[in-house]
Design a protein around this motif. Structure first.
Motif, PDB file in Angstrom:
ATOM      1  N   THR A  84      11.009   9.702 -81.451  1.00 51.45           N
ATOM      2  CA  THR A  84      11.048  10.235 -82.378  1.00 51.45           C
ATOM      3  C   THR A  84      11.896  11.761 -82.613  1.00 51.45           C
ATOM      4  OG1 THR A  84       8.669   9.567 -82.635  1.00 51.45           O
ATOM      5  CG2 THR A  84       9.280  11.657 -83.581  1.00 51.45           C
ATOM      6  N   VAL A  85      11.871  12.020 -81.019  1.00 50.96           N
ATOM      7  CA  VAL A  85      12.595  13.285 -80.726  1.00 50.96           C
ATOM      8  C   VAL A  85      14.100  12.728 -80.791  1.00 50.96           C
ATOM      9  CG1 VAL A  85      13.258  14.271 -78.541  1.00 50.96           C
ATOM     10  CG2 VAL A  85      10.937  13.536 -79.014  1.00 50.96           C
ATOM     11  N   ASP A  86      15.009  12.009 -80.674  1.00 52.71           N
ATOM     12  CA  ASP A  86      15.962  10.903 -80.290  1.00 52.71           C
ATOM     13  C   ASP A  86      16.218  10.848 -82.073  1.00 52.71           C
ATOM     14  OD1 ASP A  86      16.160  10.358 -78.391  1.00 52.71           O
ATOM     15  OD2 ASP A  86      15.524   8.343 -78.239  1.00 52.71           O
ATOM     16  N   VAL A  87      15.321  10.856 -83.905  1.00 56.23           N
ATOM     17  CA  VAL A  87      15.421  11.198 -84.414  1.00 56.23           C
ATOM     18  C   VAL A  87      15.281  12.402 -85.309  1.00 56.23           C
ATOM     19  CG1 VAL A  87      14.496  10.105 -86.821  1.00 56.23           C
ATOM     20  CG2 VAL A  87      14.262   8.552 -84.593  1.00 56.23           C
ATOM     21  N   HIS A  88      14.338  13.143 -84.760  1.00 58.33           N
ATOM     22  CA  HIS A  88      15.017  14.858 -84.738  1.00 58.33           C
ATOM     23  C   HIS A  88      16.002  15.325 -84.781  1.00 58.33           C
ATOM     24  CE1 HIS A  88      10.846  15.310 -87.233  1.00 58.33           C
ATOM     25  NE2 HIS A  88      10.990  13.635 -86.487  1.00 58.33           N
ATOM     26  N   ILE A  89      16.882  14.642 -83.329  1.00 63.45           N
ATOM     27  CA  ILE A  89      17.917  15.594 -82.886  1.00 63.45           C
ATOM     28  C   ILE A  89      18.957  15.039 -83.572  1.00 63.45           C
ATOM     29  CG2 ILE A  89      19.321  14.802 -80.957  1.00 63.45           C
ATOM     30  CD1 ILE A  89      16.833  17.454 -79.712  1.00 63.45           C
ATOM     31  N   ARG A  90      18.677  13.530 -84.271  1.00 64.48           N
ATOM     32  CA  ARG A  90      20.371  13.587 -84.964  1.00 64.48           C
ATOM     33  C   ARG A  90      20.096  13.701 -86.488  1.00 64.48           C
ATOM     34  NH1 ARG A  90      19.061   7.680 -85.536  1.00 64.48           N
ATOM     35  NH2 ARG A  90      18.166   7.850 -83.217  1.00 64.48           N
ATOM     36  N   ARG A  91      18.830  14.028 -86.846  1.00 63.89           N
ATOM     37  CA  ARG A  91      18.615  15.205 -88.267  1.00 63.89           C
ATOM     38  C   ARG A  91      19.131  16.667 -88.266  1.00 63.89           C
ATOM     39  NH1 ARG A  91      12.750  13.941 -90.569  1.00 63.89           N
ATOM     40  NH2 ARG A  91      13.028  11.456 -90.384  1.00 63.89           N
ATOM     41  N   LEU A  92      19.375  17.325 -87.170  1.00 66.50           N
ATOM     42  CA  LEU A  92      19.330  18.508 -86.188  1.00 66.50           C
ATOM     43  C   LEU A  92      20.278  18.014 -86.090  1.00 66.50           C
ATOM     44  CD1 LEU A  92      18.452  20.993 -85.914  1.00 66.50           C
ATOM     45  CD2 LEU A  92      18.124  20.409 -82.962  1.00 66.50           C
ATOM     46  N   ARG A  93      21.640  17.515 -85.493  1.00 66.34           N
ATOM     47  CA  ARG A  93      22.920  17.169 -85.555  1.00 66.34           C
ATOM     48  C   ARG A  93      23.260  17.086 -86.771  1.00 66.34           C
ATOM     49  NH1 ARG A  93      23.348  13.830 -80.409  1.00 66.34           N
ATOM     50  NH2 ARG A  93      23.846  15.107 -79.083  1.00 66.34           N
ATOM     51  N   LYS A  94      22.744  17.079 -87.464  1.00 68.27           N
ATOM     52  CA  LYS A  94      23.311  16.363 -88.694  1.00 68.27           C
ATOM     53  C   LYS A  94      24.078  17.747 -88.984  1.00 68.27           C
ATOM     54  CE  LYS A  94      23.814  13.435 -92.591  1.00 68.27           C
ATOM     55  NZ  LYS A  94      23.130  13.009 -93.772  1.00 68.27           N
ATOM     56  N   SER A  95      22.417  18.296 -89.944  1.00 73.29           N
ATOM     57  CA  SER A  95      22.822  19.771 -90.063  1.00 73.29           C
ATOM     58  C   SER A  95      23.359  20.617 -89.556  1.00 73.29           C
ATOM     59  CB  SER A  95      21.320  20.362 -90.622  1.00 73.29           C
ATOM     60  OG  SER A  95      20.738  18.967 -90.479  1.00 73.29           O
ATOM     61  N   LEU A  96      23.393  20.721 -88.201  1.00 74.52           N
ATOM     62  CA  LEU A  96      23.752  21.669 -87.792  1.00 74.52           C
ATOM     63  C   LEU A  96      26.195  21.425 -87.934  1.00 74.52           C
ATOM     64  CD1 LEU A  96      21.827  22.335 -84.426  1.00 74.52           C
ATOM     65  CD2 LEU A  96      22.723  24.253 -86.279  1.00 74.52           C
TER      66      LEU A  96
END
Ligand code: CA
Length: 240
Positions: free
Chosen positions: A194-206
């Motif tokens: 789950t952490v990886d999934v949210h990190i991916r979303r975070l990266r995408k936005s940033l």
């Protein structure tokens, strides 16, 4: 606001007595009997003051004190050393190691409480940061908004908490387990993926507005860092 006093003392009776008296005085108290465990706890709990026994199993009070002083995020926490009577040499060593004050056992409770109070007066208020900055990323913690340069970045609440955790200590690598525990909480069952999934979303936005400052450390976790274009990157999907 309630100050947290950490007591690192292996003599159980003394630790209990300290807890009792400090709590009576209105402090929150955390007791640790071993130095090796205490250090991680200090970093996590950020006590307002530390009472540190000189003689401890595994790691001496002086060693712990030196370690505290070597870590930028906790080195400002006042340390009061507790030691046996008459050990003048210890006193000097303790102060050299970076202790702020020194109490000789057996000590009187009112005296100790006065010393604690004196250190708390000196200590800066526990930080309530309003803003976190890393390069061009700015987190407004009051408004709960994130910007890159002038660009507003919309993040979900989980991504916001995740980024906040990483940005509080840039360069530090946080394990997935730590992030799960501290971003999602103890009681929620989530897989470390789950952490990886949210990190991916975070990266995408940033990353829409600038370079990628989230570093993936293979098999370990994540950090906010000036990303060296290296082998550590972008591996999170292929792990496990
Ligand atoms: Ca001891």
């Amino acid at each position: 606001m309630q100050h947290l006093v950490m007591v690192i003392e292996d003599e159980e009776a003394l630790a209990l007595m300290l807890r009792y008296n400090l709590e009576k005085e209105g402090y929150k108290v955390l007791v640790k009997s071993r130095g090796s465990k205490a250090l991680a706890e200090i970093e996590k709990e950020r006590p307002s003051v530390i009472l540190l026994d000189w003689m401890l199993p595994e790691m001496s009070g002086v060693e712990i004190c030196k370690l505290i002083r070597s870590k930028p995020d906790i080195k400002g926490i006042p340390v009061i050393m507790l030691t046996a009577k008459g050990e003048e040499e210890d006193k000097i060593k303790g102060l050299t190691a970076g202790a702020d004050d020194y109490v000789t056992k057996p000590f009187s409770v009112p005296e100790l409480l006065a010393r604690v109070k004196a250190q708390l007066r000196r200590a800066p208020e526990p930080e309530t940061k309003k803003e976190l900055m890393f390069e061009d990323i700015r987190m407004d913690l009051v408004e709960k908004k994130v910007f890159r340069g002038e660009n507003y970045i919309h993040l979900g609440p989980t991504e916001f908490r995740l980024l906040k955790m990483l940005m509080e200590t840039p360069g530090k690598v946080f394990s997935r387990e730590f992030l799960l525990k501290n971003v999602w909480g103890d009681n929620i069952y989530v897989e470390s993926r789950t952490v990886d999934v949210h990190i991916r979303r975070l990266r995408k936005s940033l990353n829409e507005f600038g370079p990628d400052y989230i570093r993936t450390v293979r098999a370990t976790g994540y950090a906010v860092d000036i990303n060296p274009q290296g082998e550590d990157e972008q591996e999170e999907t292929s792990e496990e």
